[in-house]
Enzyme design. Structure first.
Site, short mmCIF file in Angstrom:
data_model
loop_
_atom_site.label_atom_id
_atom_site.label_comp_id
_atom_site.label_asym_id
_atom_site.label_seq_id
_atom_site.Cartn_x
_atom_site.Cartn_y
_atom_site.Cartn_z
N HIS A 114 -18.41 -99.85 70.18
CA HIS A 114 -18.32 -98.44 69.79
C HIS A 114 -17.26 -98.19 68.72
O HIS A 114 -17.40 -97.30 67.88
CB HIS A 114 -18.01 -97.59 71.03
CG HIS A 114 -17.92 -96.12 70.77
ND1 HIS A 114 -19.01 -95.28 70.81
CD2 HIS A 114 -16.86 -95.33 70.46
CE1 HIS A 114 -18.64 -94.04 70.55
NE2 HIS A 114 -17.34 -94.04 70.34
N HIS A 167 -24.25 -97.20 62.92
CA HIS A 167 -25.70 -97.40 62.89
C HIS A 167 -26.25 -97.12 61.51
O HIS A 167 -25.60 -96.45 60.69
CB HIS A 167 -26.40 -96.49 63.91
CG HIS A 167 -26.27 -95.02 63.62
ND1 HIS A 167 -25.10 -94.31 63.87
CD2 HIS A 167 -27.14 -94.12 63.08
CE1 HIS A 167 -25.27 -93.05 63.51
NE2 HIS A 167 -26.49 -92.90 63.02
N CYS A 197 -35.78 -108.08 32.32
CA CYS A 197 -35.47 -107.14 33.40
C CYS A 197 -34.22 -106.35 33.05
O CYS A 197 -33.20 -106.93 32.64
CB CYS A 197 -35.28 -107.91 34.71
SG CYS A 197 -34.41 -107.01 36.01
N CYS A 200 -31.17 -107.32 35.28
CA CYS A 200 -30.67 -108.65 34.90
C CYS A 200 -29.77 -108.53 33.67
O CYS A 200 -28.71 -109.17 33.60
CB CYS A 200 -31.83 -109.59 34.60
SG CYS A 200 -32.70 -110.22 36.06
#
Length: 343
Positions: A114, A167, A197, A200
């Site tokens: 937790h 989470h 790209c 890239c």
């Protein structure tokens, strides 16, 4: 000097405001109050009966579902934005359009502890988180009605986190969102003009300039993008070309965990635990479709998956909401410098 910089992938503009330049300590970071009553936390170890039945889990000891013994648990959101049992039919009503509330909304609890937050994660925690992402994205794309799975993590109150226990979430959609379509089409435009790209090329420039890069290893690089929409924004991308996050190898997962751990810890120390959104931008599955043919064509060649960490230390106000442009009061070159200086 102030500048208006173009964010190519998102096809928007950012006002980099040197006149408003802020150092890390000049941001008002609120302290997140930690709940100590673990019995009320639905994500707590031993409280598995407080969540919907798990869909996926990492259980090293082979313990049965919905019991203790897990390292990561995935289950449907108790209050979902979309449901898999809802209709996916698209309808028109006069000039208005709607789709039934079909989709999926899942929660990925990355740790049974937790009090362990993102900045406390070790490599294994991040690796397990990414394994869960990879598994659930792949599983959801087996349903041909799902066009895009959006994976994100909200850290801190200002980022939209409502339960303290660490989470992430994913929302599976019957349509490809506008921002993702824009990024795909912008990448495609660049590829057919340059035969390269875009990301890239961006990575190559950042590696050479070294003024916005904060960390890199064999497979990944982290840097503050040239046209950062948010102050201290960090982009993490593979140094090899890949359009689909689910193709990542085990070795690459280790390097991704390493660079994410470094980035989050630097951000935490520089800004003293800021709220942030972590977003995974990956390719939709390549399918034959008359409707989305333009999206899917050449997707594996021009799109490059990546992760963005967006600190929520400024407020989106009338300018941002009214124009879809942004004001960033900390130039990314300064942000990278502050991140690198902190020990």
């Amino acid at each position: 000097m102030n500048e208006i910089r173009y964010n190519f992938l998102k096809d928007t503009w950012v006002v980099v405001s040197a006149d408003r330049a802020r150092r890390p300590h000049e941001y008002n970071i609120s302290i997140y109050e930690e709940s100590t009553d673990l019995s009320k936390c639905p994500f707590e170890y031993g409280n598995e009966d407080k969540t919907p039945p798990e869909i996926f889990a990492i259980r090293p000891d082979g313990s049965p579902p919905n019991t203790p013994g897990w390292k990561v648990r995935v289950f449907p959101n108790k209050y979902p934005a979309l449901k898999i049992e809802n209709p996916s039919i698209r309808e028109g009503e006069f000039i208005f359009e709607k789709i039934g509330g079909f989709g999926a909304h899942e929660v990925i609890v990355e740790t049974p502890d937790h009090f362990k937050h993102t900045q406390d994660f070790e490599d294994e925690d991040f690796i397990n988180m990414f394994i869960a992402f990879k598994h659930r994205i792949s599983a959801l794309y087996k349903d041909l009605r799902i066009k895009y799975v959006h994976v994100f993590k909200n850290h801190g109150k200002e980022a939209g986190k409502s339960i303290v226990h660490s989470h992430s979430q994913l929302i599976a959609l019957p349509i490809i969102p506008k921002l993702q379509k824009t990024m795909i089409l912008q990448s495609k435009k660049y590829f057919y003009e340059k035969e390269r790209c875009y990301l890239c090329d961006e990575i190559k420039i950042e590696k050479n300039l070294k003024i916005r890069t904060i960390y890199e290893n064999d497979n990944f690089i982290a840097y503050c993008p040239y046209a950062s929409l948010f102050p201290f924004e960090i982009k993490i991308a593979p140094k090899f070309h890949s359009h689909d996050f689910t193709n990542i190898s085990d070795l690459q997962l280790k390097d991704l965990a390493d660079v994410l751990k470094f980035s989050v810890r630097k951000l935490n120390k520089t800004l003293i635990n800021p709220s942030f959104n972590l977003i995974l931008y990956t390719s939709p599955p390549i399918r034959k479709s008359i409707i989305d043919e333009e999206i899917y064509k050449g997707l594996d060649l021009h799109f490059h998956w990546h992760i963005e960490i967006l600190p929520r230390i400024t407020t989106l106000a009338g300018f941002e909401l009214g124009t879809d442009y942004y004001i960033n009061p900390t130039p990314p070159e300064d942000a990278a410098k502050y991140l690198m200086e902190v020990i």
